[in-house]
Design a protein around this motif. Structure first.
Motif, PDB file in Angstrom:
ATOM      1  N   ALA A   1     -14.457   1.116  -1.367  1.00  0.00           N
ATOM      2  CA  ALA A   1     -15.433   0.098  -1.766  1.00  0.00           C
ATOM      3  C   ALA A   1     -15.923  -0.751  -0.601  1.00  0.00           C
ATOM      4  O   ALA A   1     -17.091  -1.159  -0.575  1.00  0.00           O
ATOM      5  N   VAL A   2     -15.064  -1.013   0.383  1.00  0.00           N
ATOM      6  CA  VAL A   2     -15.450  -1.993   1.416  1.00  0.00           C
ATOM      7  C   VAL A   2     -15.370  -1.500   2.858  1.00  0.00           C
ATOM      8  O   VAL A   2     -15.946  -2.116   3.757  1.00  0.00           O
TER       9      VAL A   2
ATOM     10  N   THR B   1      -5.533   0.016  -3.034  1.00  0.00           N
ATOM     11  CA  THR B   1      -5.702   1.415  -3.441  1.00  0.00           C
ATOM     12  C   THR B   1      -6.780   2.105  -2.608  1.00  0.00           C
ATOM     13  O   THR B   1      -7.547   1.453  -1.879  1.00  0.00           O
ATOM     14  N   GLU B   2      -6.868   3.421  -2.758  1.00  0.00           N
ATOM     15  CA  GLU B   2      -7.914   4.179  -2.071  1.00  0.00           C
ATOM     16  C   GLU B   2      -9.295   3.754  -2.571  1.00  0.00           C
ATOM     17  O   GLU B   2     -10.269   3.752  -1.802  1.00  0.00           O
TER      18      GLU B   2
ATOM     19  N   ILE C   1       0.849  -1.183   0.000  1.00  0.00           N
ATOM     20  CA  ILE C   1       0.000   0.000   0.000  1.00  0.00           C
ATOM     21  C   ILE C   1       0.887   1.236   0.000  1.00  0.00           C
ATOM     22  O   ILE C   1       1.915   1.276   0.676  1.00  0.00           O
ATOM     23  N   ALA C   2       0.506   2.253  -0.771  1.00  0.00           N
ATOM     24  CA  ALA C   2       1.265   3.502  -0.808  1.00  0.00           C
ATOM     25  C   ALA C   2       0.936   4.326   0.437  1.00  0.00           C
ATOM     26  O   ALA C   2      -0.133   4.164   1.038  1.00  0.00           O
ATOM     27  N   GLU C   3       1.849   5.206   0.814  1.00  0.00           N
ATOM     28  CA  GLU C   3       1.665   6.023   2.022  1.00  0.00           C
ATOM     29  C   GLU C   3       0.353   6.819   2.018  1.00  0.00           C
ATOM     30  O   GLU C   3      -0.375   6.815   3.012  1.00  0.00           O
ATOM     31  N   PRO C   4       0.001   7.500   0.902  1.00  0.00           N
ATOM     32  CA  PRO C   4      -1.274   8.240   0.910  1.00  0.00           C
ATOM     33  C   PRO C   4      -2.483   7.321   1.141  1.00  0.00           C
ATOM     34  O   PRO C   4      -3.427   7.695   1.845  1.00  0.00           O
TER      35      PRO C   4
ATOM     36  N   TYR D   1      -5.138   7.357   4.195  1.00  0.00           N
ATOM     37  CA  TYR D   1      -6.572   7.402   3.895  1.00  0.00           C
ATOM     38  C   TYR D   1      -7.313   6.280   4.631  1.00  0.00           C
ATOM     39  O   TYR D   1      -8.411   6.483   5.163  1.00  0.00           O
ATOM     40  N   PHE D   2      -6.696   5.101   4.652  1.00  0.00           N
ATOM     41  CA  PHE D   2      -7.289   3.962   5.357  1.00  0.00           C
ATOM     42  C   PHE D   2      -7.488   4.291   6.843  1.00  0.00           C
ATOM     43  O   PHE D   2      -8.552   4.037   7.413  1.00  0.00           O
TER      44      PHE D   2
END
Length: 329
Positions: free
Chosen positions: A196-197, A190-191, A153-156, A160-161
């Protein structure tokens, strides 16, 4: 917590443990680790579990005084008993002279450190606090879980998560499981996957509601309020969270005015670093006078409900309408 880890690694376990604190996920994880260390898998004769405020101290003492059945120890787990918030003097006194074959593990969310039970455990055993984890620790933990599943997962997206799930580890773990299922066959989260979930936490919806109020988007603010009501959120809890939000914004605005950077603001307010920028931005949309007035209005709305002048749903609705209406030119 490090001392508990050392106890588990060395096998040199205390006779009495108290696991307490806000972080439920860790509290229960280490409860299970202690059970595995103290009780053989197939030993049902010497393991006892009690839960709830009806648990009887004399019954626990009688059990502790009973010799174990073909084993070295009799293990007693007690969860959510309230003994560490109310008087349990008899049990506290017993712990100081506990039978050599008896082992206690208490698991509580809240404790009074001035009480006799806490002091007894501190004197003869080990109290272990599980506090909310900081941002860096949470990120490391999430990345470890992702790596186990072969995910990246990317930092942004990671920030966001966390914004979406909040910082409760139990909730994070549940939401990650949903992400893992949703991204089967792919190795990057991804974001869009998160959107989505993952379920947005109530505190985040309150943030969005106050943002809509700041932007004078009355319809959006009211929609968010009705959505929370449809999720069975009590109006008075919503009011409390709105008041808390305005109070945090006042603190952020004042600290920013004094020249504090985002890191220092996070330290002073207890906000996590990944969300401070959003609070700074939201605070800039209000004057200090508006924030003070809004906070006073929250107190007045609460009083109006408690004195019977207005029902709870209408009280919060009028507050939202008042502060989200268009400014007069």
């Amino acid at each position: 917590m490090q001392q508990l880890l050392n106890d588990l690694k060395s096998g040199n376990l205390k006779q009495v443990y108290l696991l307490y604190g806000e972080e439920t996920y860790l509290r229960l994880q280490y409860r299970d680790k202690l059970k595995a260390a103290l009780v053989a898998v197939d030993d049902t004769m010497n393991y006892h579990y009690f839960e709830g405020k009806d648990t009887s101290p004399p019954e626990l003492i009688d059990l502790a005084e009973t010799m174990p059945f073909f084993a070295e120890r009799r293990v007693i787990f007690v969860e959510n008993s309230g003994f560490f918030k109310k008087s349990a003097d008899q049990l506290a006194e017993y712990l100081r002279g506990i039978a050599p074959t008896a082992w206690f593990v208490f698991v509580e969310s809240e404790v009074d450190k001035r009480g006799k039970m806490f002091k007894a455990v501190k004197d003869v055993g080990r109290p272990v606090e599980f506090a909310r984890q900081n941002e860096a620790t949470l990120k490391k933990w999430i990345l470890v879980l992702l790596k186990k599943e072969g995910k990246k997962i990317a930092e942004p997206a990671l920030n966001y998560f966390l914004q979406k799930t909040g910082t409760d580890m139990e909730n994070i773990y549940r939401e990650l499981e949903k992400v893992f299922c949703y991204t089967l066959g792919r190795d990057v989260v991804t974001e869009e996957d998160i959107d989505a979930v993952c379920i947005r936490q109530v505190s985040n919806q309150i943030f969005d509601m106050v943002e809509a109020i700041a932007l004078r988007r009355q319809r959006q603010a009211l929609k968010l309020y009705y959505d929370l009501l449809s999720l069975k959120e009590p109006p008075m809890r919503i009011l409390f969270l709105i008041g808390r939000q305005f109070n945090l914004l006042m603190q952020v605005k004042e600290l920013k005015k004094k020249g504090y950077d985002d890191k220092r603001i996070a330290e002073k307010t207890g906000l996590h670093g990944f969300i401070v920028k959003k609070y700074v931005s939201q605070a800039s949309r209000f004057s200090m006078e508006e924030l003070q007035e809004a906070l006073t209005a929250c107190v007045e709305a609460d009083e109006a409900v408690k004195t019977g002048k207005m029902n709870d749903v209408m009280s919060v609705e009028l507050l939202i309408v008042q502060y989200s209406k268009e400014r007069r030119a």
